[in-house]
Design a protein around this motif. Structure first.
Motif, PDB file in Angstrom:
ATOM      1  N   UNK A  16    -115.112   2.295   0.422  1.00  0.00           N
ATOM      2  CA  UNK A  16    -115.796   1.601  -0.670  1.00  0.00           C
ATOM      3  C   UNK A  16    -114.958   0.425  -1.167  1.00  0.00           C
ATOM      4  N   UNK A  17    -113.669   0.659  -1.385  1.00  0.00           N
ATOM      5  CA  UNK A  17    -112.789  -0.414  -1.840  1.00  0.00           C
ATOM      6  C   UNK A  17    -112.704  -1.527  -0.800  1.00  0.00           C
ATOM      7  N   UNK A  18    -112.536  -1.160   0.457  1.00  0.00           N
ATOM      8  CA  UNK A  18    -112.407  -2.140   1.538  1.00  0.00           C
ATOM      9  C   UNK A  18    -113.670  -2.991   1.640  1.00  0.00           C
ATOM     10  N   UNK A  19    -114.835  -2.342   1.623  1.00  0.00           N
ATOM     11  CA  UNK A  19    -116.101  -3.061   1.726  1.00  0.00           C
ATOM     12  C   UNK A  19    -116.272  -4.022   0.552  1.00  0.00           C
TER      13      UNK A  19
ATOM     14  N   UNK B 212    -112.732  -5.235  12.080  1.00  0.00           N
ATOM     15  CA  UNK B 212    -111.652  -4.294  11.738  1.00  0.00           C
ATOM     16  C   UNK B 212    -112.195  -3.108  10.954  1.00  0.00           C
ATOM     17  N   UNK B 213    -113.082  -3.400  10.018  1.00  0.00           N
ATOM     18  CA  UNK B 213    -113.647  -2.357   9.164  1.00  0.00           C
ATOM     19  C   UNK B 213    -114.429  -1.335   9.994  1.00  0.00           C
ATOM     20  N   UNK B 214    -115.297  -1.818  10.871  1.00  0.00           N
ATOM     21  CA  UNK B 214    -116.097  -0.903  11.681  1.00  0.00           C
ATOM     22  C   UNK B 214    -115.231  -0.107  12.650  1.00  0.00           C
ATOM     23  N   UNK B 215    -114.207  -0.720  13.176  1.00  0.00           N
ATOM     24  CA  UNK B 215    -113.294  -0.009  14.075  1.00  0.00           C
ATOM     25  C   UNK B 215    -112.573   1.102  13.315  1.00  0.00           C
ATOM     26  N   UNK B 216    -112.133   0.801  12.091  1.00  0.00           N
ATOM     27  CA  UNK B 216    -111.454   1.809  11.269  1.00  0.00           C
ATOM     28  C   UNK B 216    -112.390   2.966  10.941  1.00  0.00           C
TER      29      UNK B 216
ATOM     30  N   UNK C  89    -105.311  -5.120   6.675  1.00  0.00           N
ATOM     31  CA  UNK C  89    -105.862  -4.165   5.715  1.00  0.00           C
ATOM     32  C   UNK C  89    -105.224  -2.771   5.814  1.00  0.00           C
ATOM     33  N   UNK C  90    -103.924  -2.711   5.968  1.00  0.00           N
ATOM     34  CA  UNK C  90    -103.231  -1.420   6.069  1.00  0.00           C
ATOM     35  C   UNK C  90    -102.918  -0.891   4.663  1.00  0.00           C
ATOM     36  N   UNK C  91    -103.881  -0.175   4.090  1.00  0.00           N
ATOM     37  CA  UNK C  91    -103.680   0.423   2.774  1.00  0.00           C
ATOM     38  C   UNK C  91    -102.662   1.560   2.860  1.00  0.00           C
TER      39      UNK C  91
END
Length: 380
Positions: free
Chosen positions: A199-202, A173-177, A11-13
């Motif tokens: 928001x987009x990631x979630x 990964x999301x929570x770590x970010x 997920x590297x935007x």
């Protein structure tokens, strides 16, 4: 179709931060103005404003998902959750649940954003649901999580999220970010950029069986508040409801790529527009306090009741203005009494009058701040 989470590098935007510099500065500046104006309200008006904002957000975030709620019932439920006296209006499970989530969001804006907070929100917004297997936890069903429209025999797939089996890794990964990019994290990001990415990631992960939109919008609200020295809830849902079709279209477009500058610019523009709406509401409440203070002792009970009802309609007011028939319905006054009452309200400067005869309408004598719909070109 290859979705963003299926692409190499997820997920590297990537995005062009330089294009968001002005939006980030305006966000901080607007928040300061909002805080400054709010300080002119007395304690009672500040509390009433918070309840009003919470109820609008609760109803509007649900309306985005096509779920109509009764605003008065939601507001009554919010007051009960805050321990305030109010009417005994019966709220549906959905109304009571979204009210509880909004109270938590507004009252705990500065507290850490954790997995348990999101689980708690999900339990509240699915209050009373018997059709869901996974409540207050990530989805576990084996079927694809798809966003579709159209006929059953020929559905259009707008997006397909990662399978349920991938959620533990995806959300870790999301929570770590989120922890790393928080204001006190190792690699902090500006508030609007961080909220837009989150928001987009979630929504790309779509971790719940239902309710992802409402939880995702609350999540971005909390992130925006945490990016300010004095946390203030921006009030995004009402603005996103006004741009609902574009909102879905922008999300769908962003789900297809890891380069998300266009999405972040759109999100930033709507964040700034939301701040305008909230500031407008604050100034409206301030003008209400000034007007009612000036007229104290000069109004009869009917006139005061009608003005309170007009103010309750918000800055947009009664659609088309207040008519004599409206006044009679609100107050129970006769036609002759209504004519005298309304004429007196115009004479005192409380109302202005437009039209003639049956087309006569009355409006609050308050200068309403105009709203501008911001686009990406306005902030880049």
């Amino acid at each position: 179709m290859v979705w963003n989470w299926q692409q190499e590098g997820w997920p590297e935007f990537t995005w062009e931060q330089r294009k968001l510099v002005r939006a980030e500065a305006l966000f901080i500046e607007n928040a300061g103005v909002l805080i400054g104006v709010s300080r002119h309200l007395d304690a009672d008006d500040q509390y009433a404003l918070r309840i009003e904002l919470m109820s609008h957000e609760a109803v509007d975030t649900s309306a985005i998902e096509g779920e109509p709620l009764d605003r008065d019932s939601v507001q009554s439920s919010i007051r009960r959750h805050l321990g305030l006296a109010g009417d005994r209006r019966r709220a549906s499970p959905a109304e009571a649940g979204i009210a509880e989530m909004m109270v938590d969001l507004y009252e705990q804006a500065a507290t850490p954003l954790t997995e348990e907070v999101v689980f708690r929100w999900h339990r509240w917004i699915t209050n009373g649901r018997t059709d869901l297997v996974d409540i207050g936890r990530y989805r576990t069903h084996a079927d694809p999580m798809q966003i579709v429209s159209g006929a059953l025999h020929a559905p259009k797939v707008h997006f397909e999220a990662p399978p349920s089996s991938d959620l533990p890794t995806q959300m870790q990964r999301f929570w770590h970010w989120l922890e790393r990019t928080a204001p006190g994290g190792s690699t902090p990001l500006p508030a609007v950029t961080r909220a837009g990415i989150a928001h987009l990631w979630f929504e790309s992960i779509h971790p719940f069986e239902d309710g992802n939109g409402r939880v995702g919008r609350a999540l971005s609200e909390k992130i925006l508040a945490q990016g300010l020295a004095n946390p203030v809830v921006t009030g995004m849902a009402s603005t996103l409801l006004q741009h609902r079709k574009a909102y879905y279209a922008e999300l769908e477009r962003a789900h297809r790529d890891l380069e998300i500058t266009a999405w972040l610019l759109w999100f930033a523009a709507k964040t700034l527009e939301a701040q305008q709406r909230t500031l407008r509401q604050v100034e409206f409440v301030l003008d209400k306090a000034r007007l009612m203070g000036r007229l104290r002792g000069a109004l009869n009970e009917r006139q005061e009741k009608a003005l309170i009802r007009l103010f309750a309609a918000g800055p947009e007011g009664f659609k088309g203005g207040l008519s004599a028939a409206n006044y009679m319905t609100i107050t129970g006054a006769t036609s002759a009494t209504t004519t005298r009452d309304l004429a007196a309200l115009v004479d005192t400067g409380a109302l202005t009058r437009t039209g003639t005869n049956k087309a006569t309408r009355y409006h609050l004598n308050i200068a309403i701040m105009p709203l501008s719909s911001l686009g990406e070109h306005d902030i880049a």
